[in-house]
Scaffold this motif. Structure first.
Motif, PDB file in Angstrom:
ATOM      1  N   ALA A  10     -28.388 -10.880  12.121  1.00 17.31           N
ATOM      2  CA  ALA A  10     -28.602 -11.907  13.137  1.00 17.31           C
ATOM      3  C   ALA A  10     -27.308 -12.266  13.840  1.00 17.31           C
ATOM      4  O   ALA A  10     -27.283 -12.465  15.047  1.00 17.31           O
ATOM      5  N   CYS A  11     -26.242 -12.353  13.090  1.00 18.22           N
ATOM      6  CA  CYS A  11     -24.964 -12.731  13.673  1.00 18.22           C
ATOM      7  C   CYS A  11     -24.377 -11.623  14.533  1.00 18.22           C
ATOM      8  O   CYS A  11     -23.615 -11.887  15.447  1.00 18.22           O
ATOM      9  N   ALA A  12     -24.731 -10.365  14.239  1.00 15.09           N
ATOM     10  CA  ALA A  12     -24.162  -9.236  14.957  1.00 15.09           C
ATOM     11  C   ALA A  12     -25.009  -8.776  16.134  1.00 15.09           C
ATOM     12  O   ALA A  12     -24.514  -8.141  17.043  1.00 15.09           O
ATOM     13  N   MET A  13     -26.282  -9.079  16.121  1.00 16.84           N
ATOM     14  CA  MET A  13     -27.191  -8.559  17.141  1.00 16.84           C
ATOM     15  C   MET A  13     -27.395  -9.559  18.267  1.00 16.84           C
ATOM     16  O   MET A  13     -27.332 -10.755  18.058  1.00 16.84           O
ATOM     17  N   SER A  14     -27.673  -9.022  19.450  1.00 15.38           N
ATOM     18  CA  SER A  14     -27.937  -9.911  20.573  1.00 15.38           C
ATOM     19  C   SER A  14     -29.407 -10.310  20.634  1.00 15.38           C
ATOM     20  O   SER A  14     -29.735 -11.340  21.183  1.00 15.38           O
ATOM     21  N   GLU A  15     -30.309  -9.478  20.080  1.00 16.63           N
ATOM     22  CA  GLU A  15     -31.725  -9.815  20.101  1.00 16.63           C
ATOM     23  C   GLU A  15     -32.058 -10.643  18.866  1.00 16.63           C
ATOM     24  O   GLU A  15     -32.042 -10.161  17.747  1.00 16.63           O
ATOM     25  N   LEU A  16     -32.328 -11.910  19.103  1.00 18.47           N
ATOM     26  CA  LEU A  16     -32.648 -12.810  18.005  1.00 18.47           C
ATOM     27  C   LEU A  16     -34.126 -13.177  18.036  1.00 18.47           C
ATOM     28  O   LEU A  16     -34.740 -13.256  19.095  1.00 18.47           O
ATOM     29  N   PHE A  17     -34.660 -13.402  16.875  1.00 14.91           N
ATOM     30  CA  PHE A  17     -36.018 -13.864  16.689  1.00 14.91           C
ATOM     31  C   PHE A  17     -35.936 -15.188  15.941  1.00 14.91           C
ATOM     32  O   PHE A  17     -34.897 -15.523  15.377  1.00 14.91           O
ATOM     33  N   ALA A  18     -37.015 -15.915  15.941  1.00 15.50           N
ATOM     34  CA  ALA A  18     -37.050 -17.165  15.179  1.00 15.50           C
ATOM     35  C   ALA A  18     -37.920 -16.961  13.952  1.00 15.50           C
ATOM     36  O   ALA A  18     -38.930 -16.272  13.995  1.00 15.50           O
ATOM     37  N   VAL A  19     -37.487 -17.566  12.863  1.00 13.74           N
ATOM     38  CA  VAL A  19     -38.287 -17.585  11.644  1.00 13.74           C
ATOM     39  C   VAL A  19     -38.330 -19.016  11.142  1.00 13.74           C
ATOM     40  O   VAL A  19     -37.454 -19.825  11.453  1.00 13.74           O
ATOM     41  N   ALA A  20     -39.361 -19.324  10.394  1.00  8.53           N
ATOM     42  CA  ALA A  20     -39.447 -20.630   9.744  1.00  8.53           C
ATOM     43  C   ALA A  20     -39.998 -20.408   8.349  1.00  8.53           C
ATOM     44  O   ALA A  20     -40.865 -19.553   8.141  1.00  8.53           O
ATOM     45  N   ALA A  25     -36.741 -23.956  10.520  1.00 10.63           N
ATOM     46  CA  ALA A  25     -36.528 -22.790  11.374  1.00 10.63           C
ATOM     47  C   ALA A  25     -35.078 -22.329  11.384  1.00 10.63           C
ATOM     48  O   ALA A  25     -34.155 -23.114  11.157  1.00 10.63           O
ATOM     49  N   ALA A  26     -34.907 -21.034  11.665  1.00 10.54           N
ATOM     50  CA  ALA A  26     -33.593 -20.419  11.822  1.00 10.54           C
ATOM     51  C   ALA A  26     -33.754 -19.235  12.766  1.00 10.54           C
ATOM     52  O   ALA A  26     -34.866 -18.800  13.055  1.00 10.54           O
ATOM     53  N   LEU A  27     -32.635 -18.716  13.234  1.00 13.05           N
ATOM     54  CA  LEU A  27     -32.633 -17.542  14.098  1.00 13.05           C
ATOM     55  C   LEU A  27     -32.128 -16.350  13.307  1.00 13.05           C
ATOM     56  O   LEU A  27     -31.132 -16.453  12.594  1.00 13.05           O
ATOM     57  N   LEU A  28     -32.829 -15.222  13.433  1.00 11.61           N
ATOM     58  CA  LEU A  28     -32.445 -14.006  12.727  1.00 11.61           C
ATOM     59  C   LEU A  28     -32.586 -12.810  13.643  1.00 11.61           C
ATOM     60  O   LEU A  28     -33.411 -12.807  14.549  1.00 11.61           O
ATOM     61  N   GLY A  29     -31.830 -11.769  13.371  1.00 10.46           N
ATOM     62  CA  GLY A  29     -31.863 -10.563  14.187  1.00 10.46           C
ATOM     63  C   GLY A  29     -32.621  -9.427  13.536  1.00 10.46           C
ATOM     64  O   GLY A  29     -32.094  -8.325  13.458  1.00 10.46           O
ATOM     65  N   VAL A  30     -33.806  -9.699  13.034  1.00  8.41           N
ATOM     66  CA  VAL A  30     -34.616  -8.644  12.417  1.00  8.41           C
ATOM     67  C   VAL A  30     -36.004  -8.650  13.032  1.00  8.41           C
ATOM     68  O   VAL A  30     -36.541  -9.696  13.382  1.00  8.41           O
ATOM     69  N   SER A  31     -36.573  -7.456  13.137  1.00 10.29           N
ATOM     70  CA  SER A  31     -37.923  -7.331  13.679  1.00 10.29           C
ATOM     71  C   SER A  31     -38.929  -7.878  12.676  1.00 10.29           C
ATOM     72  O   SER A  31     -38.634  -8.040  11.484  1.00 10.29           O
ATOM     73  N   SER A  32     -40.139  -8.115  13.143  1.00  6.67           N
ATOM     74  CA  SER A  32     -41.182  -8.603  12.240  1.00  6.67           C
ATOM     75  C   SER A  32     -41.495  -7.565  11.166  1.00  6.67           C
ATOM     76  O   SER A  32     -41.792  -7.923  10.018  1.00  6.67           O
ATOM     77  N   LYS A  33     -41.410  -6.290  11.501  1.00 11.44           N
ATOM     78  CA  LYS A  33     -41.667  -5.233  10.512  1.00 11.44           C
ATOM     79  C   LYS A  33     -40.639  -5.288   9.385  1.00 11.44           C
ATOM     80  O   LYS A  33     -40.993  -5.280   8.202  1.00 11.44           O
TER      81      LYS A  33
END
Length: 177
Positions: A10-20, A25-33
């Motif tokens: 998450a810290c290294a990637m520009s594409e962030l997603f939200a998780v809760a 909630a927090a922001l992470l850089g991983v796909s749902s898969k």
């Protein structure tokens, strides 16, 4: 607990997603898969929004199906049923019915959508993946940290089985041509 690889990604990637997780909630850089693969086992569903991201399409059906799947999985988990029958019954009553599960799902979905809209304001349809998981072992439980804060929540001892509601939110992929 979220794997450390997610935080680094998450810290290294520009594409962030939200998780809760349970409404936090927090922001992470991983796909749902990837998120599902690295998460604890449980019952999950993936939904989409409609009306420019303001409603979840067929949400009642998703809630009912997730609760039914959780109840079936818990009932069929012979090791958990043999070890902690009272605890499993408690888990089924807390996540195995749509009426009990719905408020927890709504809370976590709302938190994740707010976090996502905080970094991607405006409309657009969203992909929402929900995972209901449980822990039937008595042991230690720890929360995770996020990019925004290095402090971790304290680890706590668990004295009985517990469940968690996890949500991943990102943009709905475009329809292929």
């Amino acid at each position: 607990m979220l794997p450390p690889s997610w935080l680094a990604a998450a810290c290294a990637m520009s594409e962030l997603f939200a998780v809760a997780v349970d409404g936090r909630a927090a922001l992470l850089g991983v796909s749902s898969k990837q998120w599902l693969v690295e998460s604890p086992k449980g019952a999950y569903t993936t939904a989409r929004t409609c009306a420019d991201g303001t409603r979840i399409f067929e949400w009642d059906m998703h809630v009912e199906r997730t609760a039914a799947s959780a109840a079936t999985m818990l009932s069929g988990d012979s090791s958990a049923a043999a070890a902690l029958p009272a605890g499993v019954e408690e888990l089924i009553s807390s996540v195995g019915t749509a009426a009990a599960l719905r408020p927890r799902l709504d809370q976590s979905v709302a938190a994740a959508v707010r976090a996502y809209r905080g970094i991607r304001p405006g409309g657009g349809e969203l992909k929402i993946t929900v995972l209901v998981s449980w822990e039937t072992d008595i042991g230690m439980d720890a929360s995770s940290s996020t990019c925004e804060g290095a402090a971790e929540s304290p680890t706590r001892a668990t004295s009985r089985p517990h469940s968690s509601v996890r949500v991943h939110v990102g943009p709905l992929p475009p329809i292929p041509p």
